[in-house]
Enzyme design. Structure first.
Site, PDB file in Angstrom:
ATOM      1  CG  ASP A   1      32.370  35.547  31.853  1.00  0.00           C
ATOM      2  OD1 ASP A   1      31.721  34.695  33.694  1.00  0.00           O
ATOM      3  OD2 ASP A   1      32.833  35.912  31.426  1.00  0.00           O
TER       4      ASP A   1
ATOM      5  CG  ASP B   1      36.545  36.755  28.191  1.00  0.00           C
ATOM      6  OD1 ASP B   1      37.363  37.455  27.407  1.00  0.00           O
ATOM      7  OD2 ASP B   1      36.394  37.044  29.408  1.00  0.00           O
TER       8      ASP B   1
ATOM      9  CE1 TYR C   1      30.627  45.304  21.477  1.00  0.00           C
ATOM     10  CE2 TYR C   1      33.370  46.040  21.263  1.00  0.00           C
ATOM     11  CZ  TYR C   1      31.909  45.834  22.139  1.00  0.00           C
ATOM     12  OH  TYR C   1      32.214  46.015  23.358  1.00  0.00           O
TER      13      TYR C   1
END
Length: 302
Positions: free
Chosen positions: A181, A161, A152
């Site tokens: 997700d 998460d 990133y």
């Protein structure tokens, strides 16, 4: 946020899944033998159960899951409680201790791993672990070695998460892989063939999208989230269900096709509370792992 605790000398079972925080301990003594899962995953187990059993807690902005699992067979038990940033460390201890004891498990931890998306809840859980146990928790956060490179622009922006899910997905299925997700937001996490977190996409989740619609459109009311008889709704309830279920399934398929074009193919895994509802209607989802965060936490913990 997550916390896990493992029970000793317990012989119960339950259904699979988990995510969040984990604590480990031997399930039984040398001479005790039992099946640790009533779902058929370990039928006929006839060797001493010398496995580690983690109890897990996972947080989203909407809820927290507490799950107890065993290395060999999966989930032993699980509970869901509302996320409350005002809850104190003492209240967390009382709640988790009560849930464990009601199911026959001691509040006894040999190790803890935590994955939290709500900073105040994470701080409260840290305090609870510090005051109630003798262990130092492993927390997925910036600076913790997860074994996965985060590509990133600013790695600190990636939610704990998402990292746990990516670690678990690569450990289970290799790469390239896309994790979808279904939570407060629909997160798309992309893992390379070399096990790197490449990035992804974030879209509003199913439930908050419907909440916004009901809030702004006075004539519409809440509906049960189930697949309707047909994509062509014959009444308002079915039309809302069609838009929620088939509409979000189409969003998933469209995004995955774009990821596949850039990756030259990938494995697609669905996780999160609504994965069992949306995944059957999405053509591109290949695997459903409702509690993918847990195996990720276990990989990081070890």
């Amino acid at each position: 946020a997550g916390v896990t605790a493992s029970p000793q000398d317990s012989g119960g079972c339950g259904s699979p899944g988990a995510s969040g925080l984990i604590v480990f301990e031997r399930l039984s003594g040398e001479d005790q033998q039992y099946c640790i899962c009533d779902t058929g995953l370990c039928q006929g187990l006839d060797t001493p159960a010398a496995t580690l059993a983690p109890a897990t807690v996972a947080d989203t902005l909407a809820h927290r899951d507490i799950l107890l699992v065993g290395d060999a067979a999966g989930l032993l038990d699980h509970w869901r409680i509302a996320t409350d940033a005002e809850r104190t460390a003492d209240e967390h201890a009382v709640g988790i201790r009560s849930l464990l004891q009601l199911s026959g498990y001691p509040f006894d931890m040999d190790g803890v791993a935590i994955c939290a998306g709500v900073p105040r809840v994470l701080a409260s859980l840290r305090e609870m672990i510090d005051r109630s146990t003798d262990v130092t928790p492993v927390v997925i956060e910036p600076g913790v070695r997860t074994g996965m490179a985060i590509l990133y622009d600013n790695p600190r922006e990636v939610g704990a998460d998402r990292i746990a899910n990516a670690v678990a997905a690569f450990d289970l299925y290799g790469g390239p892989t896309v994790v979808v997700d279904f939570g407060t937001g629909n997160n798309f996490d992309v893992i390379s063939a070399d096990g790197e977190f490449l990035g992804g996409a974030i879209a509003p989740g199913v439930e908050i999208s419907l909440d916004a619609l009901f809030e702004r459109a006075a004539a519409l009311r809440s509906v049960e989230l189930v697949a309707p008889r047909s994509v062509i709704g014959k009444n308002t309830v079915e039309s809302l269900q069609s838009g929620a279920v088939f509409g979000f399934a189409a969003q998933i398929d469209g995004m995955v096709e774009r990821f596949r074009a850039e990756l030259d193919g990938c494995t697609v895994i669905a996780t999160g509370g609504l994965a069992p509802l949306i995944a059957p209607e999405a053509r591109t989802i290949e695997h459903v792992e409702p509690f993918l965060t847990l195996p990720g936490l276990r990989v990081v913990y070890h």
